[in-house]
Design a protein around this motif. Structure first.
Motif, PDB file in Angstrom:
ATOM      1  N   LYS A  10       4.356   2.975  -5.621  1.00 43.51           N
ATOM      2  CA  LYS A  10       4.055   3.386  -6.992  1.00 43.51           C
ATOM      3  C   LYS A  10       3.258   2.299  -7.715  1.00 43.51           C
ATOM      4  N   LYS A  42       0.838  -1.198   0.000  1.00 40.49           N
ATOM      5  CA  LYS A  42       0.000   0.000   0.000  1.00 40.49           C
ATOM      6  C   LYS A  42       0.879   1.256   0.000  1.00 40.49           C
ATOM      7  N   GLY A  43       0.494   2.234  -0.802  1.00 45.80           N
ATOM      8  CA  GLY A  43       1.232   3.484  -0.858  1.00 45.80           C
ATOM      9  C   GLY A  43       2.393   3.491  -1.836  1.00 45.80           C
ATOM     10  N   LYS A  70      -3.224   1.521 -12.793  1.00 48.40           N
ATOM     11  CA  LYS A  70      -4.611   1.399 -13.233  1.00 48.40           C
ATOM     12  C   LYS A  70      -4.758   0.570 -14.501  1.00 48.40           C
ATOM     13  N   ASP A  77       0.726   0.699 -17.028  1.00 47.79           N
ATOM     14  CA  ASP A  77       1.312   1.282 -15.814  1.00 47.79           C
ATOM     15  C   ASP A  77       2.279   0.326 -15.126  1.00 47.79           C
ATOM     16  N   VAL A  84      -3.805  -4.865  -6.536  1.00 45.80           N
ATOM     17  CA  VAL A  84      -3.820  -3.733  -7.476  1.00 45.80           C
ATOM     18  C   VAL A  84      -4.910  -3.940  -8.525  1.00 45.80           C
ATOM     19  N   ALA A  96       1.222   0.203  -6.477  1.00 48.95           N
ATOM     20  CA  ALA A  96      -0.140   0.096  -5.960  1.00 48.95           C
ATOM     21  C   ALA A  96      -1.091   1.061  -6.655  1.00 48.95           C
ATOM     22  N   LYS A  97      -0.537   2.063  -7.333  1.00 52.11           N
ATOM     23  CA  LYS A  97      -1.363   3.067  -8.014  1.00 52.11           C
ATOM     24  C   LYS A  97      -1.651   2.718  -9.474  1.00 52.11           C
TER      25      LYS A  97
END
Length: 294
Positions: A157, A154-155, A162, A166, A236, A159-160
Motif C-alpha cells: 500500500k 513493491k506491491g 503519490k 497518502d 516511492v 508503494a502506491k
C-alpha cells in the motif's frame, strides 16, 4: 699619536658606512616589488593541466567498489557513465585534464574521509559534507543537493503513495537522530508514532520483516538500498528541500590540500553554467522513478 687616532676613527667610520650599505643591499625588497611575484605564484597553482597532483600530468580520482548505479554505470567508473562518473570527468576537464589523463583508484567509503594522507587527488563517492568530517579532510563545494526519500516494498500500500497525505496512515520508520526521522515527524506528520532505530540496518530489517510499511533515508542511500540490499523494494518518492542549507555531497581531498581551491572553483563553474543540473537530470531524475512528494 693624534694623527694616528684620527686615522683610525676615519677608518672605523668608513667601515660602518660600508656595513650599512651592505645591510641595505641585503634587506627584503619593498612590498610593491615582491607582490607581483607572489601574485604570479598564486595564479599558477591552478594552471590547467599543471596542478600539483599525486602523479605529474595525471589526475587520480577515487571511489568505492562496487560502484553502484545510478552514480556509476556497469560498475565501471572510468566509462564516464552515471552521475558521479560524469561529474568527475567534467571537473577534470575544468582542471585541464582530459579523459586519458584521469586515473581511477579504489578506496573504501569510510577510508576516503578518515584521518591520514590520501593516495588520491580527490574522491567522489556520495560523501556528505559535514563539520565533523572537515576535521580530517577538505571538501570541495557541493556538487549534489541531497534529498530525503521514502522506500517501500513493491506491491505494498505504501508503494502506491503519490503524495505526503497518502503517507499519513502508513507506519514509517527511520534511524534515530537523522534528518530522515525529522521529515517523518515534521513533514509527513503521520497518525502513528514513527519507529526509530539505532541503526539504518535495523530500519531495513524492519521493512523486510513487515514491522513498518516504509522507511525514510536520504535519496542516495535509497538508491543503494533498492539496487543492492532490498531489491524487492522501490523508491516511492522524494521530499522537497525544506529550506535552510541543504545537505550536499562534496569531493573529498587531503586536509589542507593545495588542490582544494582549484577543485572548488571547478565545481562552482559547473554549477554556474548548468552542467551539474544537466547531468543530474540525465543520470538521476531519469534513472529512477522518484517523483517529488508534495
Amino acid at each position: 699619536m693624534h694623527l694616528a687616532q684620527r686615522a683610525l676613527r676615519r677608518a672605523a667610520s668608513g667601515a660602518t658606512v660600508a656595513l650599512l650599505a651592505l645591510a641595505v643591499g641585503c634587506a627584503p625588497q619593498p612590498e610593491e616589488n615582491a607582490s607581483p611575484k607572489a601574485s604570479g605564484t598564486g595564479a599558477q597553482t591552478c594552471a590547467k593541466g599543471k596542478l600539483a597532483t599525486k602523479t605529474s600530468g595525471k589526475l587520480t580520482i577515487a571511489t568505492d567498489e562496487p560502484a553502484y548505479e545510478p552514480w556509476f554505470k556497469d560498475d565501471k567508473p572510468a566509462n564516464g557513465k552515471g552521475f558521479e562518473s560524469a561529474v568527475a570527468y567534467a571537473v577534470a576537464q575544468q582542471l585541464g585534464y582530459g579523459q586519458s589523463a584521469v586515473v581511477w583508484q579504489t578506496v573504501p567509503f569510510n577510508k576516503a574521509f578518515a584521518p591520514g594522507e590520501k593516495t588520491f587527488d580527490f574522491d567522489i563517492n556520495q560523501v556528505s559534507i559535514s563539520a565533523e568530517r572537515k576535521k580530517a579532510v577538505d571538501f570541495s563545494s557541493g556538487y549534489y543537493d541531497v534529498r530525503q526519500a521514502v522506500i517501500a516494498l513493491k506491491g505494498s500500500k505504501a508503494a502506491k503513495a503519490k503524495s505526503i497525505a497518502d503517507l499519513k496512515d502508513v507506519k514509517l520508520g527511520a534511524q534515530v537522530g537523522t534528518t530522515s526521522l525529522d521529515y517523518i515527524t515534521n513533514v509527513v506528520k503521520p497518525k502513528q508514532q514513527p519507529a526509530a532505530y539505532a541503526k539504518n540496518d535495523q530500519a531495513k530489517s524492519a521493512l523486510k520483516n513487515g514491522q513498518v510499511d516504509a522507511i525514510v533515508t536520504d535519496l542516495p542511500t535509497a538508491f543503494y538500498i533498492t539496487a543492492a540490499e532490498v531489491t524487492d523494494a522501490k523508491i516511492v518518492g522524494q521530499f522537497e528541500n525544506q529550506g535552510g542549507t541543504p545537505e550536499q555531497f562534496g569531493l573529498v581531498l587531503d586536509k589542507g590540500s593545495a588542490l582544494t581551491p582549484c577543485v572548488t572553483s571547478a565545481v562552482d563553474a559547473l554549477r554556474k553554467d548548468g552542467t551539474l543540473a544537466k547531468l543530474e537530470k540525465q543520470w538521476l531524475s531519469d534513472a529512477v522513478d522518484a517523483p517529488v512528494l508534495k
